[in-house]
Motif scaffolding. Structure first.
Motif, short mmCIF file in Angstrom:
data_model
loop_
_atom_site.label_atom_id
_atom_site.label_comp_id
_atom_site.label_asym_id
_atom_site.label_seq_id
_atom_site.Cartn_x
_atom_site.Cartn_y
_atom_site.Cartn_z
N ASN A 75 0.81 -1.23 0.00
CA ASN A 75 0.00 0.00 0.00
C ASN A 75 0.84 1.27 0.00
OD1 ASN A 75 -2.51 -1.42 0.11
ND2 ASN A 75 -2.11 -1.81 2.28
N TYR A 76 2.15 1.13 0.17
CA TYR A 76 3.04 2.29 0.25
C TYR A 76 4.09 2.30 -0.85
CZ TYR A 76 0.84 3.17 4.71
OH TYR A 76 -0.07 3.45 5.69
N ARG A 77 3.97 1.38 -1.79
CA ARG A 77 4.94 1.33 -2.88
C ARG A 77 4.70 2.47 -3.85
NH1 ARG A 77 4.69 -5.21 -3.23
NH2 ARG A 77 5.71 -5.49 -1.22
N LYS A 78 5.72 2.77 -4.65
CA LYS A 78 5.71 3.86 -5.61
C LYS A 78 5.63 5.23 -4.93
CE LYS A 78 3.81 1.03 -9.28
NZ LYS A 78 4.89 0.62 -10.08
N LYS A 79 6.10 5.28 -3.69
CA LYS A 79 6.17 6.53 -2.94
C LYS A 79 7.61 6.89 -2.59
CE LYS A 79 1.55 6.21 -1.03
NZ LYS A 79 0.70 6.43 0.12
N GLN A 80 8.57 6.24 -3.27
CA GLN A 80 10.00 6.51 -3.10
C GLN A 80 10.55 6.13 -1.73
OE1 GLN A 80 11.78 7.71 -5.87
NE2 GLN A 80 9.82 7.25 -6.83
N ILE A 81 9.86 5.27 -0.99
CA ILE A 81 10.33 4.88 0.34
C ILE A 81 11.62 4.07 0.25
CG2 ILE A 81 9.79 3.51 2.40
CD1 ILE A 81 6.84 4.41 2.01
N ALA A 82 11.66 3.07 -0.64
CA ALA A 82 12.88 2.26 -0.77
C ALA A 82 14.04 3.10 -1.28
CB ALA A 82 12.63 1.07 -1.70
N THR A 83 13.76 4.01 -2.19
CA THR A 83 14.81 4.92 -2.68
C THR A 83 15.35 5.76 -1.54
OG1 THR A 83 13.87 4.98 -4.90
CG2 THR A 83 15.28 6.84 -4.27
N LYS A 84 14.48 6.25 -0.69
CA LYS A 84 14.89 7.05 0.47
C LYS A 84 15.76 6.22 1.42
CE LYS A 84 14.54 10.55 3.45
NZ LYS A 84 15.86 10.91 3.90
N ILE A 85 15.38 4.97 1.64
CA ILE A 85 16.19 4.10 2.51
C ILE A 85 17.59 3.95 1.93
CG2 ILE A 85 16.48 1.72 3.32
CD1 ILE A 85 13.37 1.61 3.58
N ILE A 86 17.67 3.67 0.62
CA ILE A 86 18.97 3.51 -0.03
C ILE A 86 19.78 4.81 0.05
CG2 ILE A 86 20.12 3.18 -2.26
CD1 ILE A 86 17.91 1.10 -2.86
N GLU A 87 19.15 5.94 -0.22
CA GLU A 87 19.85 7.22 -0.14
C GLU A 87 20.37 7.48 1.27
OE1 GLU A 87 20.85 9.32 -2.54
OE2 GLU A 87 20.09 7.77 -3.89
N ASP A 88 19.56 7.16 2.27
CA ASP A 88 19.99 7.34 3.65
C ASP A 88 21.18 6.44 3.99
OD1 ASP A 88 18.04 9.26 4.03
OD2 ASP A 88 16.72 7.97 5.22
N ILE A 89 21.17 5.20 3.49
CA ILE A 89 22.30 4.29 3.73
C ILE A 89 23.56 4.86 3.06
CG2 ILE A 89 23.24 1.99 3.23
CD1 ILE A 89 20.31 0.94 3.46
N LYS A 90 23.41 5.35 1.83
CA LYS A 90 24.56 5.92 1.12
C LYS A 90 25.16 7.08 1.91
CE LYS A 90 22.96 4.88 -3.59
NZ LYS A 90 22.40 5.49 -4.83
N ILE A 91 24.31 7.96 2.41
CA ILE A 91 24.76 9.14 3.15
C ILE A 91 25.36 8.75 4.50
CG2 ILE A 91 23.98 11.24 4.34
CD1 ILE A 91 21.91 11.51 1.98
N GLU A 92 24.67 7.89 5.22
CA GLU A 92 25.09 7.50 6.57
C GLU A 92 26.45 6.80 6.58
OE1 GLU A 92 24.30 6.89 10.81
OE2 GLU A 92 23.14 8.04 9.38
N TYR A 93 26.67 5.91 5.61
CA TYR A 93 27.87 5.07 5.65
C TYR A 93 28.93 5.43 4.61
CZ TYR A 93 25.08 2.41 8.88
OH TYR A 93 24.32 2.05 9.96
N ASN A 94 28.54 6.04 3.50
CA ASN A 94 29.47 6.49 2.46
C ASN A 94 30.53 5.44 2.11
OD1 ASN A 94 30.37 8.36 0.54
ND2 ASN A 94 31.97 9.07 1.92
#
Length: 140
Positions: A75-94
């Motif tokens: 019910n929450y797909r196509k709302k960029q949630i997974a993309t946001k998780i990946i972006e946060d991982i990229k930023i947090e851990y680099n």
């Protein structure tokens, strides 16, 4: 900052989701609890109005991050949630991020759109004879 401090109710909900959505490949309550209490693992959760709508399980190694799983409620797909998780991982851990994806999933293109590249193919890797794609993202 990634929300990684989860409670007993979150673990129970994730276990329920695992049983329903991954009947042949789900994590047990003990495994989830281990991930939650081990500094080498993180369970990242996304909530909307106190409802758990997505989670990811990652392994943190010195040289890279391995994404074990990303799940977003249908019910929450196509709302960029997974993309946001990946972006946060990229930023947090680099650091380099690795993920293994079945060719039966519709996620290979999703990871490509998020900067991942195919680095290895394991033919007939899974019990259902589907292939495993090892994909990698590296910081620039």
């Amino acid at each position: 900052m990634l929300k990684t401090k989860i409670n007993h109710n979150d673990i129970e909900k994730i276990k329920e989701i695992e049983l329903i959505n991954f009947p042949n490949n789900n994590y047990s309550y003990d495994e989830l609890n281990h991930f939650n209490n081990n500094d080498n693992f993180k369970i990242i959760v996304t909530k909307e109005h106190d409802i758990l709508v997505a989670y990811s399980i990652i392994f943190i190694a010195k040289e890279c991050i391995e994404i074990y799983k990303i799940f977003v409620d249908k019910n929450y797909r196509k709302k960029q949630i997974a993309t946001k998780i990946i972006e946060d991982i990229k930023i947090e851990y680099n650091r380099k991020i690795i993920i293994e994806v079945s060719d039966r999933d519709n996620t290979i293109e999703f990871y490509k759109k998020n900067g991942f590249k195919l680095i290895h193919l394991r033919k007939n890797y899974y019990n259902d004879k589907s292939n495993a794609y090892i994909m990698e993202w590296s910081p620039k």
